[in-house]
Design a protein around this motif. Sequence first.
Motif, PDB file in Angstrom:
ATOM      1  N   LEU A  71       0.823  -1.201   0.000  1.00  0.00           N
ATOM      2  CA  LEU A  71       0.000   0.000   0.000  1.00  0.00           C
ATOM      3  C   LEU A  71       0.862   1.258   0.000  1.00  0.00           C
ATOM      4  CD1 LEU A  71      -2.711   1.378   0.092  1.00  0.00           C
ATOM      5  CD2 LEU A  71      -2.822   0.941   2.557  1.00  0.00           C
ATOM      6  N   ALA A  72       1.945   1.252   0.754  1.00  0.00           N
ATOM      7  CA  ALA A  72       2.858   2.392   0.733  1.00  0.00           C
ATOM      8  C   ALA A  72       3.433   2.589  -0.665  1.00  0.00           C
ATOM      9  CB  ALA A  72       3.986   2.190   1.746  1.00  0.00           C
ATOM     10  N   GLY A  73       3.738   1.480  -1.347  1.00  0.00           N
ATOM     11  CA  GLY A  73       4.247   1.582  -2.707  1.00  0.00           C
ATOM     12  C   GLY A  73       3.224   2.166  -3.663  1.00  0.00           C
ATOM     13  N   VAL A  74       1.963   1.775  -3.506  1.00  0.00           N
ATOM     14  CA  VAL A  74       0.891   2.324  -4.343  1.00  0.00           C
ATOM     15  C   VAL A  74       0.777   3.831  -4.149  1.00  0.00           C
ATOM     16  CG1 VAL A  74      -1.621   2.394  -4.648  1.00  0.00           C
ATOM     17  CG2 VAL A  74      -0.439   0.194  -4.515  1.00  0.00           C
ATOM     18  N   LEU A  75       0.746   4.263  -2.895  1.00  0.00           N
ATOM     19  CA  LEU A  75       0.584   5.696  -2.622  1.00  0.00           C
ATOM     20  C   LEU A  75       1.810   6.478  -3.092  1.00  0.00           C
ATOM     21  CD1 LEU A  75      -1.131   5.786   0.884  1.00  0.00           C
ATOM     22  CD2 LEU A  75      -2.159   5.679  -1.383  1.00  0.00           C
ATOM     23  N   ALA A  76       2.992   5.951  -2.834  1.00  0.00           N
ATOM     24  CA  ALA A  76       4.213   6.655  -3.239  1.00  0.00           C
ATOM     25  C   ALA A  76       4.252   6.861  -4.747  1.00  0.00           C
ATOM     26  CB  ALA A  76       5.443   5.878  -2.774  1.00  0.00           C
ATOM     27  N   ALA A  77       3.809   5.854  -5.501  1.00  0.00           N
ATOM     28  CA  ALA A  77       3.828   5.953  -6.957  1.00  0.00           C
ATOM     29  C   ALA A  77       2.773   6.918  -7.480  1.00  0.00           C
ATOM     30  CB  ALA A  77       3.620   4.574  -7.571  1.00  0.00           C
ATOM     31  N   ASP A  78       1.720   7.141  -6.693  1.00  0.00           N
ATOM     32  CA  ASP A  78       0.610   7.966  -7.162  1.00  0.00           C
ATOM     33  C   ASP A  78       0.723   9.427  -6.715  1.00  0.00           C
ATOM     34  OD1 ASP A  78      -1.996   7.695  -8.625  1.00  0.00           O
ATOM     35  OD2 ASP A  78      -2.744   8.624  -6.794  1.00  0.00           O
ATOM     36  N   LEU A  79       1.578   9.705  -5.751  1.00  0.00           N
ATOM     37  CA  LEU A  79       1.688  11.068  -5.236  1.00  0.00           C
ATOM     38  C   LEU A  79       2.228  12.014  -6.300  1.00  0.00           C
ATOM     39  CD1 LEU A  79       3.151  10.390  -1.668  1.00  0.00           C
ATOM     40  CD2 LEU A  79       0.787  11.014  -2.253  1.00  0.00           C
ATOM     41  N   ASP A  80       1.802  13.263  -6.207  1.00  0.00           N
ATOM     42  CA  ASP A  80       2.343  14.307  -7.072  1.00  0.00           C
ATOM     43  C   ASP A  80       2.875  15.424  -6.181  1.00  0.00           C
ATOM     44  OD1 ASP A  80      -0.015  15.610  -6.216  1.00  0.00           O
ATOM     45  OD2 ASP A  80      -1.114  14.955  -8.002  1.00  0.00           O
ATOM     46  N   GLU A  81       2.988  16.624  -6.717  1.00  0.00           N
ATOM     47  CA  GLU A  81       3.590  17.705  -5.938  1.00  0.00           C
ATOM     48  C   GLU A  81       2.660  18.267  -4.871  1.00  0.00           C
ATOM     49  OE1 GLU A  81       1.171  19.531  -9.080  1.00  0.00           O
ATOM     50  OE2 GLU A  81       2.592  17.865  -8.992  1.00  0.00           O
ATOM     51  N   ARG A  82       1.405  17.854  -4.892  1.00  0.00           N
ATOM     52  CA  ARG A  82       0.435  18.396  -3.940  1.00  0.00           C
ATOM     53  C   ARG A  82       0.585  17.771  -2.558  1.00  0.00           C
ATOM     54  NH1 ARG A  82      -4.972  17.627  -7.477  1.00  0.00           N
ATOM     55  NH2 ARG A  82      -3.809  15.748  -8.090  1.00  0.00           N
ATOM     56  N   PRO A  83       0.305  18.525  -1.488  1.00  0.00           N
ATOM     57  CA  PRO A  83       0.299  17.933  -0.154  1.00  0.00           C
ATOM     58  C   PRO A  83      -0.828  16.911  -0.048  1.00  0.00           C
ATOM     59  CG  PRO A  83      -0.596  20.157  -0.078  1.00  0.00           C
ATOM     60  CD  PRO A  83      -0.043  19.966  -1.453  1.00  0.00           C
ATOM     61  N   TYR A  84      -0.620  15.935   0.823  1.00  0.00           N
ATOM     62  CA  TYR A  84      -1.614  14.875   0.985  1.00  0.00           C
ATOM     63  C   TYR A  84      -1.786  14.546   2.461  1.00  0.00           C
ATOM     64  CZ  TYR A  84       2.166  11.487   1.868  1.00  0.00           C
ATOM     65  OH  TYR A  84       3.229  10.810   2.395  1.00  0.00           O
ATOM     66  N   ALA A  85      -2.885  13.868   2.771  1.00  0.00           N
ATOM     67  CA  ALA A  85      -3.181  13.450   4.140  1.00  0.00           C
ATOM     68  C   ALA A  85      -3.799  12.067   4.097  1.00  0.00           C
ATOM     69  CB  ALA A  85      -4.120  14.443   4.805  1.00  0.00           C
ATOM     70  N   LEU A  86      -3.763  11.376   5.249  1.00  0.00           N
ATOM     71  CA  LEU A  86      -4.366  10.057   5.382  1.00  0.00           C
ATOM     72  C   LEU A  86      -5.367  10.079   6.524  1.00  0.00           C
ATOM     73  CD1 LEU A  86      -1.555   9.456   3.936  1.00  0.00           C
ATOM     74  CD2 LEU A  86      -1.740   7.175   4.929  1.00  0.00           C
ATOM     75  N   PHE A  87      -6.533   9.466   6.274  1.00  0.00           N
ATOM     76  CA  PHE A  87      -7.522   9.237   7.329  1.00  0.00           C
ATOM     77  C   PHE A  87      -7.899   7.770   7.315  1.00  0.00           C
ATOM     78  CE2 PHE A  87     -11.783   8.406   8.788  1.00  0.00           C
ATOM     79  CZ  PHE A  87     -11.905   9.151   9.943  1.00  0.00           C
ATOM     80  N   GLY A  88      -7.918   7.149   8.494  1.00  0.00           N
ATOM     81  CA  GLY A  88      -8.343   5.762   8.578  1.00  0.00           C
ATOM     82  C   GLY A  88      -9.159   5.512   9.820  1.00  0.00           C
ATOM     83  N   HIS A  89     -10.160   4.639   9.685  1.00  0.00           N
ATOM     84  CA  HIS A  89     -10.988   4.255  10.833  1.00  0.00           C
ATOM     85  C   HIS A  89     -10.742   2.797  11.185  1.00  0.00           C
ATOM     86  CE1 HIS A  89     -14.257   4.035  13.658  1.00  0.00           C
ATOM     87  NE2 HIS A  89     -14.788   3.017  12.998  1.00  0.00           N
ATOM     88  N   SER A  90     -10.530   2.519  12.472  1.00  0.00           N
ATOM     89  CA  SER A  90     -10.324   1.177  12.992  1.00  0.00           C
ATOM     90  C   SER A  90      -9.120   0.534  12.294  1.00  0.00           C
ATOM     91  CB  SER A  90     -11.605   0.358  12.825  1.00  0.00           C
ATOM     92  OG  SER A  90     -11.570  -0.804  13.621  1.00  0.00           O
ATOM     93  N   MET A  91      -9.282  -0.581  11.588  1.00  0.00           N
ATOM     94  CA  MET A  91      -8.143  -1.156  10.869  1.00  0.00           C
ATOM     95  C   MET A  91      -7.535  -0.131   9.924  1.00  0.00           C
ATOM     96  SD  MET A  91      -7.868  -4.480   8.309  1.00  0.00           S
ATOM     97  CE  MET A  91      -8.651  -3.649   6.926  1.00  0.00           C
ATOM     98  N   GLY A  92      -8.367   0.737   9.353  1.00  0.00           N
ATOM     99  CA  GLY A  92      -7.854   1.783   8.470  1.00  0.00           C
ATOM    100  C   GLY A  92      -6.904   2.719   9.186  1.00  0.00           C
TER     101      GLY A  92
END
Length: 249
Positions: A71-92
């Motif tokens: 999952l980290a690899g997926v997000l790293a490959a998809d990121l661009d120059e914009r700032p990003y944030a993560l939200f997760g509930h329970s297992m998320g």
Amino acid sequence: MHRWLHPSEAGPDADIRLFLLHHSGGAATAYRDWPALFPGSVTCQAVQLPGRQDRRGEEPYTRLAPLVGDLAGVLAADLDERPYALFGHSMGALLAYRVTVELARTGVPAPALLAVSGWSPQGFHAGDPQTGDPYPFDPLALTTRLNSLPAGVAADPRLLDEAVRTLRADGAVCADHTDDHATVPCPLVAYTGRDDPLLAPEALHAWAGRTPDYLGCRTYPGGHFYLHTHTGAVTADLGQLLLRHAEPR
């Protein structure tokens, strides 16, 4: 990317990206209403894990480290120059936390904000209250305890089998976590239900030691799935924090 992220493309005109991670046994559709609740400057993408809905033909993960790494690899490959944030509930929330740790380890720019809900590395226990097992042998026992299984799923044998399969796999992922007291290099905010039976009192405040900038814990009436009835309040608070902390790079 299209398998992991719904929608597969981030809104091109938004300034901030927000990745949403679902709870155990859940799916990306848990956040179907969220995009409309944020300002136009925020674009949302929900993570879809294997083994459910449009990915039901894929084997679900049963170990934490491989899932976090992929999952980290997926997000790293998809990121661009914009700032990003993560939200997760329970297992998320567990996944959002460990993915943030993994991204930092591999040198990927940190998120502008990590938001966690209904889970803590200390004081969280989803196990059988009678036996002490970390996760019930019958995952339906947990959903019954939390009143979290939709009636339509319970009445449909095919959907019920799929739900049990993903619940077992997700439970194994969560039980695979060992707390190493890892910290994240970004601001962190926590959300919780006041009567969540899976969290010990004050458990969410354990997050204060995991970040250089702890933004506190927001508490709402309700249990583990308080989020269903307080979506508006949570997204309003989260939206304000995103605008405050996610400055363009």
